[in-house]
Motif scaffolding. Sequence first.
Motif, PDB file in Angstrom:
ATOM      1  N   ILE A   1     -41.823 -15.471  -0.592  1.00 49.55           N
ATOM      2  CA  ILE A   1     -41.715 -15.928  -1.977  1.00 49.55           C
ATOM      3  C   ILE A   1     -42.371 -17.278  -2.218  1.00 49.55           C
ATOM      4  O   ILE A   1     -42.862 -17.539  -3.325  1.00 49.55           O
ATOM      5  N   CYS A   2     -42.404 -18.148  -1.207  1.00 43.98           N
ATOM      6  CA  CYS A   2     -42.737 -19.551  -1.444  1.00 43.98           C
ATOM      7  C   CYS A   2     -44.023 -20.015  -0.768  1.00 43.98           C
ATOM      8  O   CYS A   2     -44.237 -21.230  -0.622  1.00 43.98           O
ATOM      9  N   LEU A   3     -44.879 -19.108  -0.376  1.00 44.64           N
ATOM     10  CA  LEU A   3     -46.193 -19.475   0.142  1.00 44.64           C
ATOM     11  C   LEU A   3     -47.264 -18.967  -0.808  1.00 44.64           C
ATOM     12  O   LEU A   3     -47.097 -17.927  -1.449  1.00 44.64           O
ATOM     13  N   ALA A   4     -48.354 -19.720  -0.893  1.00 40.02           N
ATOM     14  CA  ALA A   4     -49.473 -19.329  -1.756  1.00 40.02           C
ATOM     15  C   ALA A   4     -50.773 -19.706  -1.067  1.00 40.02           C
ATOM     16  O   ALA A   4     -50.835 -20.697  -0.344  1.00 40.02           O
ATOM     17  N   PRO A   5     -51.851 -18.936  -1.285  1.00 38.19           N
ATOM     18  CA  PRO A   5     -53.134 -19.282  -0.660  1.00 38.19           C
ATOM     19  C   PRO A   5     -53.684 -20.601  -1.192  1.00 38.19           C
ATOM     20  O   PRO A   5     -53.581 -20.905  -2.377  1.00 38.19           O
ATOM     21  N   ASP A   6     -54.268 -21.381  -0.302  1.00 35.36           N
ATOM     22  CA  ASP A   6     -54.958 -22.603  -0.699  1.00 35.36           C
ATOM     23  C   ASP A   6     -56.238 -22.213  -1.432  1.00 35.36           C
ATOM     24  O   ASP A   6     -57.054 -21.464  -0.891  1.00 35.36           O
ATOM     25  N   PRO A   7     -56.449 -22.689  -2.659  1.00 31.33           N
ATOM     26  CA  PRO A   7     -57.665 -22.313  -3.389  1.00 31.33           C
ATOM     27  C   PRO A   7     -58.953 -22.710  -2.676  1.00 31.33           C
ATOM     28  O   PRO A   7     -60.014 -22.141  -2.958  1.00 31.33           O
ATOM     29  N   ARG A   8     -58.878 -23.668  -1.749  1.00 26.74           N
ATOM     30  CA  ARG A   8     -60.067 -24.096  -1.019  1.00 26.74           C
ATOM     31  C   ARG A   8     -60.370 -23.180   0.160  1.00 26.74           C
ATOM     32  O   ARG A   8     -61.533 -22.979   0.513  1.00 26.74           O
ATOM     33  N   ILE A   9     -59.327 -22.639   0.784  1.00 32.23           N
ATOM     34  CA  ILE A   9     -59.457 -21.758   1.947  1.00 32.23           C
ATOM     35  C   ILE A   9     -58.391 -20.692   1.803  1.00 32.23           C
ATOM     36  O   ILE A   9     -57.217 -20.929   2.092  1.00 32.23           O
ATOM     37  N   ARG A  10     -58.775 -19.520   1.376  1.00 33.20           N
ATOM     38  CA  ARG A  10     -57.821 -18.532   0.907  1.00 33.20           C
ATOM     39  C   ARG A  10     -56.852 -18.043   1.978  1.00 33.20           C
ATOM     40  O   ARG A  10     -55.741 -17.612   1.656  1.00 33.20           O
ATOM     41  N   ASP A  11     -57.241 -18.095   3.233  1.00 31.33           N
ATOM     42  CA  ASP A  11     -56.335 -17.582   4.255  1.00 31.33           C
ATOM     43  C   ASP A  11     -55.482 -18.678   4.895  1.00 31.33           C
ATOM     44  O   ASP A  11     -54.841 -18.450   5.921  1.00 31.33           O
ATOM     45  N   GLU A  12     -55.430 -19.856   4.277  1.00 35.70           N
ATOM     46  CA  GLU A  12     -54.529 -20.911   4.721  1.00 35.70           C
ATOM     47  C   GLU A  12     -53.411 -21.073   3.684  1.00 35.70           C
ATOM     48  O   GLU A  12     -53.675 -21.209   2.493  1.00 35.70           O
ATOM     49  N   PRO A  13     -52.144 -21.045   4.131  1.00 32.09           N
ATOM     50  CA  PRO A  13     -51.024 -21.065   3.177  1.00 32.09           C
ATOM     51  C   PRO A  13     -50.592 -22.462   2.778  1.00 32.09           C
ATOM     52  O   PRO A  13     -50.575 -23.394   3.583  1.00 32.09           O
TER      53      PRO A  13
END
Length: 353
Positions: A148-160
């Motif tokens: 519920i509380c993790l989201a992809p970093d807009p700079r590096i999509r596979d880093e939470p």
Amino acid sequence: MSTPTFDRRGLLLALTGLVAGRSWAQGGGPQAWENWKAAFVDNEGRVIDDGQAGISHSEGQAYGLLLAQAYGDHETFERIETWTRATLATRQDALMAWKWRDGAVRDWRNATDGDLLRAWALLRADRDSGWSGHARQAQRIARDIVQICLAPDPRIRDEPLLKPSDQAMATDAAVTVNPSYYILRALIELGDASDQPALIRTAAHGERLLADPGAMRDWIEVTPGGLAPADGFEDRFGWDALRIPLYLAWSGRTAHPALARAGARFAATSTPGHVATVTGPEGRMRQQSNAPGFRAVSDLAAARAPGPAGSAGQGYYPATLGLLAQIAWKEGMKRHSPVKAPTLHNRRLDGGR
């Protein structure tokens, strides 16, 4: 990605010493805990925030659990957890509502740091204190933080990135982040114990995030172009961000650049015996305090043993931070292996490769 290991046997020995009644650090002994408990924990196990009109919140309940476990107070630990389960931990998931006032929950959104700290306290109780029956709930909370509380970093999509709540803004254009919610040691230990590698990866990415000078704020937005002040929040290093050095010290990150930056912020005070508790983006002091708890966190940022935690008369927040600083100093004294993330360190954080 390799998983850092902590000296669990050494930690258990330290905890055992405290249970036996020996003080961990100056001003952080059993009487300090008794003073805190008398001031801020009612008979039912509700932790009272006297700085916010007597409300209770998920963060406070979690802090109470951590302190009770560290001081070997099983009865108070169970009392705090029982009240928490009956009131705040009544959502459909394993997370807590964040705010209770006048007999009812007033805001059902979660605050992720409260959930992370509670799960960590439950894990420590079961693993280090032998208070069985809490490990499964810690695992449930860890699972729901991941879901519920993790989201992809807009700079590096596979880093939470760690969202501050389930409903916090998280889009391809921006993710709202509270840097003080990154309790690296809790993320790593929970990820390891709950078989949730995403939490360990979140810690690794968060450690890199905190090294950016732009993260020295209460609230930020992570965008494809970098870090920016969060829209709708005052641009400052204040009541939230001053916990960044506390959690880094607790995680053994004594050489992290954010510690020195936080130390410079605290030193911006204009009055002897005080520390700057709120500074603007340029580092100038806006508010200062002589509360022992805030000064204890400032000591951690300067890589020195925290001074006495002080009395509960300084108020819930500084009194709590003062006791936590004593524990952080003791448990963070030994260097722990840094979070390893080979794929992270080979990437630029502006979206490039």
